[in-house]
Design a protein around this motif. Sequence first.
Motif, PDB file in Angstrom:
ATOM      1  N   THR A  18      42.585  28.611  17.806  1.00 25.99           N
ATOM      2  CA  THR A  18      41.693  28.055  18.871  1.00 25.99           C
ATOM      3  C   THR A  18      42.282  26.606  19.497  1.00 25.99           C
ATOM      4  N   GLY A  19      43.210  25.950  18.973  1.00 23.88           N
ATOM      5  CA  GLY A  19      43.701  24.673  19.333  1.00 23.88           C
ATOM      6  C   GLY A  19      42.862  23.564  19.240  1.00 23.88           C
ATOM      7  N   SER A  20      41.446  23.737  18.581  1.00 23.18           N
ATOM      8  CA  SER A  20      40.556  22.694  18.449  1.00 23.18           C
ATOM      9  C   SER A  20      39.627  22.870  17.179  1.00 23.18           C
ATOM     10  N   PHE A  21      39.811  21.702  16.460  1.00 15.91           N
ATOM     11  CA  PHE A  21      38.882  21.427  15.268  1.00 15.91           C
ATOM     12  C   PHE A  21      37.512  22.293  15.336  1.00 15.91           C
ATOM     13  N   THR A  22      36.830  21.705  16.419  1.00 14.89           N
ATOM     14  CA  THR A  22      35.273  21.870  16.738  1.00 14.89           C
ATOM     15  C   THR A  22      35.114  23.313  16.915  1.00 14.89           C
ATOM     16  N   THR A  23      36.079  24.059  17.627  1.00 14.30           N
ATOM     17  CA  THR A  23      35.865  25.522  17.730  1.00 14.30           C
ATOM     18  C   THR A  23      36.255  26.306  16.589  1.00 14.30           C
ATOM     19  N   ALA A  24      37.001  25.976  15.801  1.00 15.79           N
ATOM     20  CA  ALA A  24      37.426  26.529  14.745  1.00 15.79           C
ATOM     21  C   ALA A  24      36.369  26.508  13.597  1.00 15.79           C
ATOM     22  N   ALA A  25      35.784  25.298  13.513  1.00 13.18           N
ATOM     23  CA  ALA A  25      34.659  25.032  12.794  1.00 13.18           C
ATOM     24  C   ALA A  25      33.457  26.067  13.172  1.00 13.18           C
ATOM     25  N   GLN A  26      33.077  26.239  14.461  1.00 10.43           N
ATOM     26  CA  GLN A  26      32.288  27.035  14.769  1.00 10.43           C
ATOM     27  C   GLN A  26      32.443  28.526  14.388  1.00 10.43           C
ATOM     28  N   ARG A  27      33.809  28.942  14.601  1.00 10.13           N
ATOM     29  CA  ARG A  27      34.146  30.354  14.195  1.00 10.13           C
ATOM     30  C   ARG A  27      33.848  30.396  12.756  1.00 10.13           C
ATOM     31  N   LEU A  28      34.161  29.644  11.961  1.00 13.94           N
ATOM     32  CA  LEU A  28      34.075  29.851  10.492  1.00 13.94           C
ATOM     33  C   LEU A  28      32.718  29.162   9.931  1.00 13.94           C
ATOM     34  N   HIS A  29      31.812  28.949  10.726  1.00 13.91           N
ATOM     35  CA  HIS A  29      30.439  28.654  10.544  1.00 13.91           C
ATOM     36  C   HIS A  29      30.344  27.156   9.484  1.00 13.91           C
ATOM     37  N   MET A  30      31.203  26.383   9.738  1.00 13.31           N
ATOM     38  CA  MET A  30      31.254  25.166   8.934  1.00 13.31           C
ATOM     39  C   MET A  30      31.202  23.879   9.996  1.00 13.31           C
ATOM     40  N   THR A  31      31.212  22.767   9.332  1.00 18.03           N
ATOM     41  CA  THR A  31      31.129  21.504   9.754  1.00 18.03           C
ATOM     42  C   THR A  31      32.693  21.206  10.293  1.00 18.03           C
ATOM     43  N   GLN A  32      32.704  20.258  11.342  1.00 19.55           N
ATOM     44  CA  GLN A  32      34.151  19.751  11.811  1.00 19.55           C
ATOM     45  C   GLN A  32      34.734  18.948  10.740  1.00 19.55           C
ATOM     46  N   SER A  33      33.941  18.178  10.047  1.00 14.30           N
ATOM     47  CA  SER A  33      34.592  17.360   8.940  1.00 14.30           C
ATOM     48  C   SER A  33      34.830  18.420   7.714  1.00 14.30           C
ATOM     49  N   THR A  34      34.249  19.487   7.522  1.00 10.56           N
ATOM     50  CA  THR A  34      34.747  20.354   6.280  1.00 10.56           C
ATOM     51  C   THR A  34      36.034  21.208   6.705  1.00 10.56           C
ATOM     52  N   ILE A  35      36.220  21.412   7.860  1.00 11.33           N
ATOM     53  CA  ILE A  35      37.297  22.256   8.272  1.00 11.33           C
ATOM     54  C   ILE A  35      38.430  21.086   8.302  1.00 11.33           C
ATOM     55  N   SER A  36      38.245  19.899   8.808  1.00  5.28           N
ATOM     56  CA  SER A  36      39.418  18.902   8.550  1.00  5.28           C
ATOM     57  C   SER A  36      39.930  18.737   7.220  1.00  5.28           C
ATOM     58  N   GLN A  37      38.850  18.534   6.205  1.00  8.53           N
ATOM     59  CA  GLN A  37      39.227  18.349   4.775  1.00  8.53           C
ATOM     60  C   GLN A  37      39.951  19.609   4.285  1.00  8.53           C
ATOM     61  N   GLN A  38      39.612  20.694   4.764  1.00  2.00           N
ATOM     62  CA  GLN A  38      40.394  21.986   4.086  1.00  2.00           C
ATOM     63  C   GLN A  38      41.830  21.966   4.701  1.00  2.00           C
ATOM     64  N   LEU A  39      41.918  21.558   5.877  1.00  4.99           N
ATOM     65  CA  LEU A  39      43.358  21.407   6.314  1.00  4.99           C
ATOM     66  C   LEU A  39      44.068  20.533   5.628  1.00  4.99           C
ATOM     67  N   GLY A  40      43.480  19.225   5.573  1.00  6.74           N
ATOM     68  CA  GLY A  40      44.309  18.038   4.893  1.00  6.74           C
ATOM     69  C   GLY A  40      44.608  18.535   3.398  1.00  6.74           C
ATOM     70  N   ARG A  41      43.830  19.235   2.720  1.00  9.29           N
ATOM     71  CA  ARG A  41      44.003  19.732   1.297  1.00  9.29           C
ATOM     72  C   ARG A  41      45.033  20.611   1.288  1.00  9.29           C
ATOM     73  N   LEU A  42      45.294  21.507   2.577  1.00  8.03           N
ATOM     74  CA  LEU A  42      46.430  22.589   2.517  1.00  8.03           C
ATOM     75  C   LEU A  42      47.733  21.747   2.809  1.00  8.03           C
ATOM     76  N   GLU A  43      47.680  20.719   3.845  1.00 10.29           N
ATOM     77  CA  GLU A  43      48.748  19.844   4.019  1.00 10.29           C
ATOM     78  C   GLU A  43      49.442  18.984   2.713  1.00 10.29           C
ATOM     79  N   GLN A  44      48.517  18.535   1.828  1.00 13.34           N
ATOM     80  CA  GLN A  44      48.525  17.841   0.479  1.00 13.34           C
ATOM     81  C   GLN A  44      49.157  18.833  -0.333  1.00 13.34           C
ATOM     82  N   ALA A  45      48.976  20.230  -0.267  1.00 13.25           N
ATOM     83  CA  ALA A  45      49.351  21.166  -1.277  1.00 13.25           C
ATOM     84  C   ALA A  45      50.854  21.631  -0.942  1.00 13.25           C
TER      85      ALA A  45
END
Length: 297
Positions: A18-45
């Motif tokens: 989507t090129g967007s945290f907001t749109t991605a969050a809407q697609r997955l039915h979660m908040t923008q902060s949650t999807i940002s946290q999940q990306l951060g956890r993957l980058e850390q891994a």
Amino acid sequence: MIMLDQRLLRAFVAIADTGSFTTAAQRLHMTQSTISQQLGRLEQAVDRTLIDRTDRPVRTTEAGERLLGYARRILSLQQEAELLFTDPWGSAAIRIGLPDDIVTPAMSEIFASFADRHREIRLDVTAGLSRDLTRRFRGGEFDIVVVKEPAASADRHASVAEAIGWFEGAGAPRVWDDPIPLVAFPVGGLYRETMFERLERERRRFYIAFTATSLNSVLVAVGAGLGISLVPIHAARHYNVRPADFLGTEAAMVLSVYAWEKKGKVAELAELMSGQLAAQRQNPRHSTDSPGEGRPV
């Protein structure tokens, strides 16, 4: 070893698509902060930055681009694995045993129609000798069997008469030499034993001139003049043979259908098979079956 959580991969793929945290969050039915946290956890891994957050729209980094294809494949395989256990198609088997000459185009259409209506059912069909099929059915190996036998047992689902007759080649001599040449099935076939019993009872001498493992081969050999044989009358109409009148008639055998279940899908299929067998033998001229390729019964 790096363990890639599929929830984190799903968030990463959604952001990349989507090129967007907001749109991605809407697609997955979660908040923008949650999807940002999940990306951060993957980058850390993986110890890599996967999304360049300074771009608008956001884009994958070089490392992110390399991971993206693998992430899609992992998620696709997960979906396939989930469908394997949630999709009922072909998950239940009905085991069927019958002689090869019963596996006709018309009977195959019965199987196809039944399978189309009950997509969760898989039909496992085995062809063989009637006596062996009966033994295996009694042992629990089949849910339904069709067998040819001198007389039907009381627990049959249905039965129809299987008229049998003596046949010779259409161009064969009207008077056969003594001993009479026979075209026969291998040891174990009901027709073979019936032939021997009849000729021995009339004290006629005979010998086996030709042995074949299929009904088609037997009738072709008879048509070629190799000898006479006892076969189902309905099957002989497709071949270059005629009744061997000097031997007269023979008592009919019984074509029986057995099924373990009296209700449900097994019983439904057994009833359809019984109806098809009865229709073929009552109206042989209207049968759509092609020349048989059946093996001994």
